[in-house]
Each structure stands twice: as structure tokens, then as C-alpha cells.
Motif scaffolding. Structure first.
Motif, PDB file in Angstrom:
ATOM      1  N   GLN A  18      42.431  51.879  40.280  1.00 60.82           N
ATOM      2  CA  GLN A  18      43.544  52.026  39.346  1.00 60.82           C
ATOM      3  C   GLN A  18      44.149  50.656  39.063  1.00 60.82           C
ATOM      4  OE1 GLN A  18      45.878  54.861  41.782  1.00 60.82           O
ATOM      5  NE2 GLN A  18      46.091  56.057  39.908  1.00 60.82           N
ATOM      6  N   PHE A  19      44.759  50.543  37.888  1.00 60.07           N
ATOM      7  CA  PHE A  19      45.577  49.359  37.644  1.00 60.07           C
ATOM      8  C   PHE A  19      46.804  49.444  38.544  1.00 60.07           C
ATOM      9  CE2 PHE A  19      43.267  49.588  33.591  1.00 60.07           C
ATOM     10  CZ  PHE A  19      42.803  48.283  33.514  1.00 60.07           C
ATOM     11  N   ALA A  20      47.155  48.343  39.177  1.00 60.87           N
ATOM     12  CA  ALA A  20      48.278  48.355  40.109  1.00 60.87           C
ATOM     13  C   ALA A  20      49.616  48.370  39.386  1.00 60.87           C
ATOM     14  CB  ALA A  20      48.199  47.142  41.040  1.00 60.87           C
ATOM     15  N   PRO A  30      51.782  44.766  32.083  1.00 62.55           N
ATOM     16  CA  PRO A  30      50.501  44.951  32.789  1.00 62.55           C
ATOM     17  C   PRO A  30      49.251  44.665  31.952  1.00 62.55           C
ATOM     18  CG  PRO A  30      51.421  47.064  32.168  1.00 62.55           C
ATOM     19  CD  PRO A  30      52.449  46.043  31.801  1.00 62.55           C
ATOM     20  N   GLU A  31      49.331  44.829  30.631  1.00 61.40           N
ATOM     21  CA  GLU A  31      48.138  44.744  29.792  1.00 61.40           C
ATOM     22  C   GLU A  31      48.079  43.411  29.058  1.00 61.40           C
ATOM     23  OE1 GLU A  31      46.223  47.158  30.197  1.00 61.40           O
ATOM     24  OE2 GLU A  31      47.564  48.674  31.044  1.00 61.40           O
ATOM     25  N   LEU A  81      44.044  45.354  40.963  1.00 64.53           N
ATOM     26  CA  LEU A  81      43.671  46.756  41.031  1.00 64.53           C
ATOM     27  C   LEU A  81      43.998  47.292  42.412  1.00 64.53           C
ATOM     28  CD1 LEU A  81      40.150  46.596  39.317  1.00 64.53           C
ATOM     29  CD2 LEU A  81      42.400  46.674  38.235  1.00 64.53           C
ATOM     30  N   CYS A  82      44.040  48.615  42.523  1.00 59.23           N
ATOM     31  CA  CYS A  82      44.235  49.223  43.836  1.00 59.23           C
ATOM     32  C   CYS A  82      43.220  50.346  44.017  1.00 59.23           C
ATOM     33  CB  CYS A  82      45.660  49.734  44.001  1.00 59.23           C
ATOM     34  SG  CYS A  82      46.140  51.019  42.844  1.00 59.23           S
ATOM     35  N   LEU A  83      42.793  50.502  45.247  1.00 61.99           N
ATOM     36  CA  LEU A  83      41.836  51.560  45.585  1.00 61.99           C
ATOM     37  C   LEU A  83      42.623  52.807  45.949  1.00 61.99           C
ATOM     38  CD1 LEU A  83      38.740  52.027  45.992  1.00 61.99           C
ATOM     39  CD2 LEU A  83      39.165  51.683  48.437  1.00 61.99           C
ATOM     40  N   SER A  84      42.292  53.910  45.292  1.00 56.27           N
ATOM     41  CA  SER A  84      43.022  55.152  45.540  1.00 56.27           C
ATOM     42  C   SER A  84      42.048  56.317  45.545  1.00 56.27           C
ATOM     43  CB  SER A  84      44.093  55.364  44.467  1.00 56.27           C
ATOM     44  OG  SER A  84      43.483  55.464  43.200  1.00 56.27           O
TER      45      SER A  84
END
Length: 720
Positions: free
Chosen positions: A52-54, A591-592, A75-78
Motif C-alpha cells: 500500500q501507499f503509506a 502523496p502523489e 510503501l507499507c506491507l499489509s
């Protein structure tokens, strides 16, 4: 050595783990990337995880949107979206209120993501949320979170609003009709019913029958701006979905319950600023109310109607017959008809039979309604107008009836009577809500203005069209000022005399034309490159400041906003969602990112993909005028960043700025106006020393060369 173009350097986070700094190969399948990330943290079953985007709304990364990952992205792992959806939906069945509340809080955060929403919907998530809403066991925070999640999921357009069940809609209606209800629930329930009404005619009729107008009036009178706005939104949606006869009955009820006075005192003149959405709904309410005049405007006079003949006679009698007297007592029928025909001529009708004048549509019977209203509500002014002009013998008489008919047409055009409502316009007139019978009252002021202007111009019948042009300009200029009351309108429009109109015209003409002598034109051409550079600099600075844009989806109007700006080095467009009422965020928090180098082209109007999907109805015309998109490279495919400008000026500023970034000419109307203004100012400054000096149309002729050139002085010869 620089990394390949399809490799980006990013960081990947996971709770209670040291972040990884990796080089992501965009050509590698996402499943393989996930496996490498999981292996680095010794996690088995990589298929159970997702990236996911953090920042922002923590959108899931898929093969479709992975091109949005840029250098420096975090990014983050979810948990994978399918497992997360299954887990959260399972928690909704828990007997613990706290567990359900936490599950709904997570659902609200993730519901705006299309990937997650599809997983929830495919697992009957909407039905489970609908069950919670229908049961209504908790009327507080849990219900508010459930409604918000339901709305977010429905906004994706995966499921049609027409599929909602009647018991479900009735339950939401009950939340609107309850007296003691949590303040966070009713705005969401009203918003849901608005979407239902706009999207489904059948369910809209159910909402109309179940939500009494008196209940919406109660919500409008609560000093809660969000609740007022949502109640007004549902009210205008119900009015738009009603038939003309039903709409008239509904509006009559609303005016009888003093809605107009409340809007004028407590919404328009409220201490809190009027929001864009409320301004739009007031515009719609004004348009629908004025639209009730359309049938009269389209209906010609019926010569066989006894009622209409009596109305014409009443108009004549009010002007020429004193109270208690009748025409031509003791005269023959032919003599009475002759006197009537002559008095109708004096009244200003072009024909001795006034019905022939009123056969024209528009304005049809609406012109007769206006004349009758003026004669009954301002009898002194009416008699003075008619008698003053009918007794003149110097050919300067102003024809009342002919003027009234043309003035009614003019007011219908200026107020857009009969035109469909725009989906985004906010151009309402506060004066409209400050007065009963506002259209007829406006006519009473305007017809007296016309008589005043006629006398100022010393006009004759041949000047009728010229007078109407001046009156149009007087009315249009004054309406553009948005006077807050009819009295203020009367004051301002009467101050705009014929002489003042001429002065304004001359000033504008001088500003527009300037001096057209060839030397001045040549000077202007030399100044253009420098001034275009100045305009380009201003446009880029405006892009760096950024703008709040409103998202518009299939539900027509949205509360969501997003912010976009250009980086100070003019290399990256930065953007992201923001909350309603929040101030513009700093660029570094967005964020973008979209590199300017990746942009292919700028699209406007009907060429934009997000406008093409909306069809080509009249109501989307204003949307075409404000829409623009940038196409950019995303791997091997073409993607779009879509905009709906908040105003025409912002549309010009952004399209000019983006054109400047792409090296294209800035061709907007705003650029033309700015360039003309700068050229005029700079030219006048350079010509200050030549004031009152005539500039010839052609340069003076060059004299012929001399017969010889013996006048040259030889410096080598020494003087004696």
C-alpha cells in the motif's frame, strides 16, 4: 551509473520491523516483488500480503496503478485486500460493540480504494452493512460509521442505487424523520437519500412520499451548516425529480411556511460564510422557482378565453376609467368598441386588437401577468406612466404595452427562465430570496426604469430597439453586482443613467481599442514577447501556489476535494486528497507525484475522458467548459490525471500554465485579456511624452538623396 528507467528506488515499511530500501523493477511481476519483500523479513505465504501507499488514503498497489510509484515513494506491507475484507466483515458479526466499531473505522479508511471496495462488495459487504443500518440497534457512532462506509462503497459505481430495497430506504428515511438523533447520522442519511433520489426515479418517489417537507424545514432551521446543506441538497433533488404540477405544489407549501424568509435571513446573511455546495443548491432552487413561469411564457393569448379578455379590459380600465365610472355610458356598441380600440392604442399596443400583440411566445401570457401585477400593485405609477405618454403629441411617447412585452422577454433571457439547471453553477441572486413575487416585482422596477431611460434618450418609436439595448445593459450590469435586496437593486439601477452607460461604454471602448496607428502597432508587436514571458511566469507561479479541485462523479456533486500544485523547480505535479474545510496542505505532504517530463498532452472540454463518460446533455455544458486532463506515460500505457476547475478563471490559469510547461502556446481567453491589458498599459507609459502630439498614420517620406556628396569634411587637411 544511473539505474534503468523502469527501476525506482523506494522504501517499504512494516510494523515492528526495520524498513527496507529496495530498487523496484517495474517490469517484474508484482507477485515476485512481494515475495522478495516477504523473504527479506522471513515471512511465509507472500500471497497473503499486499503493498500500500503509506501516505494519503493508503491505496493498494496493483498491476494497474503500480506506475504511480516514483523514486522516493514510501510503501507499507499489509494484509492482502481480500483477506482484510474477509477479516473486517467477519468482525462486523461480533457481539462486542467495540470490535464492530473498530472494524467500521478501518472499513471507512479503506473503502475509498477501488481494489478493496470490490473485495468487500464481492463478499456481500453491502448487504451486511445494510443489515446493520436496517436493524438500527446503535444510533450513535456505529451507525454513522456504517452509513459513511456504505456511501463510500456505493460511490465507486460498482452497484447501482436502484438495487436498494424499499425497507432499507424506509429505514434511512426514519433516521431523517427522528427528532432525537445523533448529529453525525442525519447528514449522512440525507446524503444517501439525495443519491437515491437523483439516481432512481422509483425510489425517489418513495423518498418524496416518506420525507415530509415539514421535516426538511426542521433540518434547515437547525444551526448546523452541514445538516442545512444536506437537507437543502435533498430538497432540491426532490424538486428536480417532481413533475411540474408537483413541483409547483411543493414550492407553494415551502413559501407558505416562510422558507424564503428563513433562507434570506439565516443562510444567505448568516455569520458563517456560504459554502460552495449550499450556493449551488440555492441556485437550483432559484432556477426551479423561476421555471414555474415557463408555461405562461410559452402560452399565447387565447382570443376565445373570457378570463383573458376580462384581464385586458381590467388593464385598460385601470388606466382610463376612474373608479365607479364605465366607458361611454349611453353610447352605441360600435362607438364603445371604437373607444376601446383607441384606448388600447394609447396603452401602447401595436394593434387595435391587443390579443394579436400577445400571441408572440415568448413572452406569451407572462407579459400580461406582469402588466396586471404592475397595474394592481403600483396603481399610481401605472396610471402616471400610461397617461403621461398617451397624452403626448411630440412623438416621444413611450408605448407601455409594447415595452412591457419586450421587457418581459428581456428579463426571461437575463434570468434564464426555462433553461435547465447547471450541475455546478452557483450564480444565484440574494435579491430573489428577499422578496415575494420577485420576478413581477423586478418587472415593476424595470418598466419604470425603461420609462426613465426613454425620457433621458428623448427617444421616439424609431429608437425603440436602441432603448431596449440600453435597458438590457443597465439591468445586466446591476444584476451582476448581486444586490442583496430589491430596494438596493432599485437604487443602483436608477443611478446607472443613460449618460453613465455612455461613459462606461466609451471607457471600455478606449481600453479595448487603444491607438491603431501603424507605429503604435509596431511598438505593440515588439513588446509582445517580453509581456508573454511575464504572463508565462505568472501562470507558473499560480500553479506553484496550487488549487483545490472538487471531485465530480456519477452522483453529480461530491463533497470530496483534492489539491494539486507544481513543485518550485517546475519538474513535478504534486497532488492528493484533502478534507472539506481544511486549508491547502504543504506540497511536501502530498502523496502523489507526476513528473512533467512524463506528460504527453493537455486535453480540454469534450476530449477529456472523465467528461466523455457523462454524455452530451445540456446540463453538462458547463462541465465541458471547466474540464481538462493531462495524459502521461505509465509503463506502456497512457493514463490520465483529470481536473474540474472551480471557475472559468482557474481553468484558464491552469491550462495556460500546463501549456507553458509543455512548450505549447498559451491560447486562452484570459491570456488574451491579460496581454491586451499589459500592452495597453505599457504603450501608454511609453507614449506619455507624446501626449497631445498627433501620430501620423504613415511615417514621413524619406527625402531624395542629394545631387552630390561633396559636403563631406576631410579631417586630414590642416587648417592654416
Amino acid at each position: 551509473m544511473a539505474p534503468p528507467r523502469n527501476v525506482v528506488k523506494i522504501a517499504v515499511q512494516m510494523r515492528d520491523a526495520i524498513p527496507q530500501l529496495i530498487q523496484l523493477d517495474q517490469a517484474k511481476p508484482l507477485a515476485a516483488v512481494l515475495k522478495e519483500v516477504c523473504d527479506a523479513w522471513s515471512l511465509a505465504h507472500s500471497e497473503r500480503y499486499a503493498l500500500q501507499f503509506a501516505d494519503g488514503h493508503r491505496r493498494y498497489i496493483t498491476e494497474n496503478n503500480r506506475a504511480e510509484i516514483k523514486n522516493g515513494s514510501i510503501l507499507c506491507l499489509s494484509t492482502a485486500p481480500d483477506l482484510e475484507a474477509e477479516l473486517l466483515l467477519g468482525r462486523l458479526q461480533s457481539g462486542s460493540r467495540e470490535v464492530r466499531r473498530e472494524a467500521l473505522q478501518h472499513l471507512v479508511l479503506l473503502a475509498p480504494d477501488m481494489t478493496f471496495a470490490q473485495e468487500v462488495i464481492s463478499r456481500d459487504g453491502l448487504q451486511r452493512l445494510g443489515t446493520i443500518i436496517e436493524d438500527g440497534d446503535d444510533l450513535g457512532e456505529v451507525l454513522a460509521l456504517t452509513l459513511r462506509t456504505f456511501l463510500e462503497l456505493m460511490e465507486h459505481g460498482v452497484v447501482s442505487w436502484e438495487t436498494l430495497s424499499i425497507p432499507f430506504v424506509r429505514k434511512v428515511v426514519s433516521y431523517v424523520n427522528m427528532n432525537l438523533m445523533d448529529a453525525s447520522v442525519q447528514p449522512l442519511a440525507l446524503r444517501l437519500l439525495e443519491s437515491v433520489t437523483l439516481s432512481s426515479p422509483a425510489l425517489g418517489q418513495l423518498v418524496k412520499s416518506e420525507v415530509p417537507l415539514s421535516r426538511l424545514l426542521v433540518h434547515l432551521q437547525v444551526m448546523n451548516q452541514q445538516l442545512q446543506t444536506k437537507a437543502m441538497a435533498l430538497l432540491t433533488a426532490l424538486l428536480q425529480g417532481a413533475s411540474p404540477a408537483e413541483r409547483k405544489d411543493m414550492l407553494d407549501q415551502l413559501w407558505q411556511r416562510n422558507l424564503r424568509q428563513f433562507i434570506y435571513k439565516n443562510i444567505i446573511h448568516s455569520a458563517a460564510p456560504l459554502g460552495d455546495e449550499m450556493a449551488h443548491h440555492l441556485y437550483v432552487l432559484q432556477s426551479l422557482t423561476l421555471g414555474l413561469l415557463e408555461p405562461r411564457m410559452r402560452m399565447p393569448l387565447d382570443p376565445y378565453s373570457q378570463e383573458q379578455r376580462e384581464q385586458l379590459q381590467a388593464l385598460r380600465q385601470a388606466a382610463f376609467e376612474p373608479e365607479g365610472e364605465s366607458l361611454g355610458t349611453g353610447l352605441s356598441a360600435d362607438r364603445r368598441r371604437s373607444l376601446c380600440a383607441r384606448e388600447f392604442r394609447k396603452l401602447g399596443f401595436s394593434n387595435s386588437n391587443p390579443g394579436q400583440d400577445l400571441e408572440r411566445v415568448p413572452p406569451g401570457l407572462l407579459a400580461l401577468d406582469n402588466m396586471l401585477y404592475f397595474s394592481r400593485h403600483a396603481p399610481s405609477a401605472y396610471s402616471r406612466f400610461v397617461l403621461e405618454n398617451s397624452s403626448r403629441e411630440d412623438k416621444h411617447e413611450c408605448p407601455f404595452a409594447r415595452s412591457s412585452i419586450q421587457l418581459t422577454v428581456l428579463l426571461c433571457e437575463l434570468l434564464r427562465v426555462g433553461e435547465p439547471c447547471s450541475e455546478t453553477a452557483q450564480d444565484f441572486s440574494p435579491m430573489f430570496f428577499g422578496q415575494d413575487q420577485s420576478f413581477h416585482e423586478l418587472f415593476c422596477v424595470s418598466i419604470q426604469l425603461l420609462n426613465k431611460t426613454w425620457k433621458e434618450m428623448r427617444a421616439t418609436q424609431e429608437d425603440f430597439d436602441k432603448v431596449m439595448q440600453v435597458v438590457r445593459e443597465q439591468l445586466a450590469r446591476t444584476l451582476a453586482l448581486k444586490p442583496s435586496s430589491l430596494e438596493l437593486f432599485r437604487t443602483k439601477v436608477n443611478a446607472l443613467t443613460y449618460g453613465e452607460v455612455l461613459r462606461l461604454r466609451q471607457t471600455e471602448r478606449l481600453h479595448q481599442e487603444g491607438t491603431l496607428a501603424p507605429p503604435i502597432l509596431e511598438l505593440r508587436e515588439k513588446l509582445k514577447p517580453e509581456l508573454m514571458g511575464l504572463i508565462r511566469q505568472q501562470r507558473l507561479l499560480r500553479l506553484c501556489e496550487g488549487t483545490l479541485f472538487r471531485k465530480i462523479s456519477s452522483r453529480r456533486r461530491q463533497d470530496k476535494l483534492w489539491f494539486c500544485c507544481l513543485s518550485p523547480n517546475h519538474k513535478v505535479l504534486q497532488y492528493g486528497d484533502v478534507e472539506e474545510g481544511a486549508s491547502p496542505p504543504p506540497p511536501e505532504s502530498l502523496p502523489e507525484q507526476l513528473p512533467v517530463a512524463d506528460i504527453r498532452a493537455l486535453l480540454t472540454g469534450k476530449d477529456c475522458p472523465h467528461v466523455r463518460e457523462k454524455g452530451s446533455g445540456k446540463q453538462n455544458k458547463d462541465l465541458y467548459e471547466l474540464a481538462f486532463s493531462v495524459s502521461y506515460d505509465r509503463e506502456e500505457e497512457e493514463a490520465y490525471l483529470n481536473f474540474i476547475a472551480p471557475s472559468k478563471r482557474e481553468f484558464h490559469l491552469w491550462t495556460d500554465g500546463l501549456s507553458a510547461l509543455l512548450g505549447s502556446p498559451m491560447g486562452s481567453e484570459q491570456t488574451r485579456q491579460d496581454l491586451e491589458q499589459l500592452l495597453t498599459m505599457e504603450t501608454k507609459l511609453r507614449l506619455l511624452e507624446l501626449e497631445n502630439v498627433p501620430i501620423p498614420e504613415k511615417p514621413p517620406p524619406i527625402p531624395p538623396p542629394p545631387t552630390n556628396f561633396n559636403f563631406c569634411y576631410d579631417c586630414s587637411i590642416a587648417e592654416p
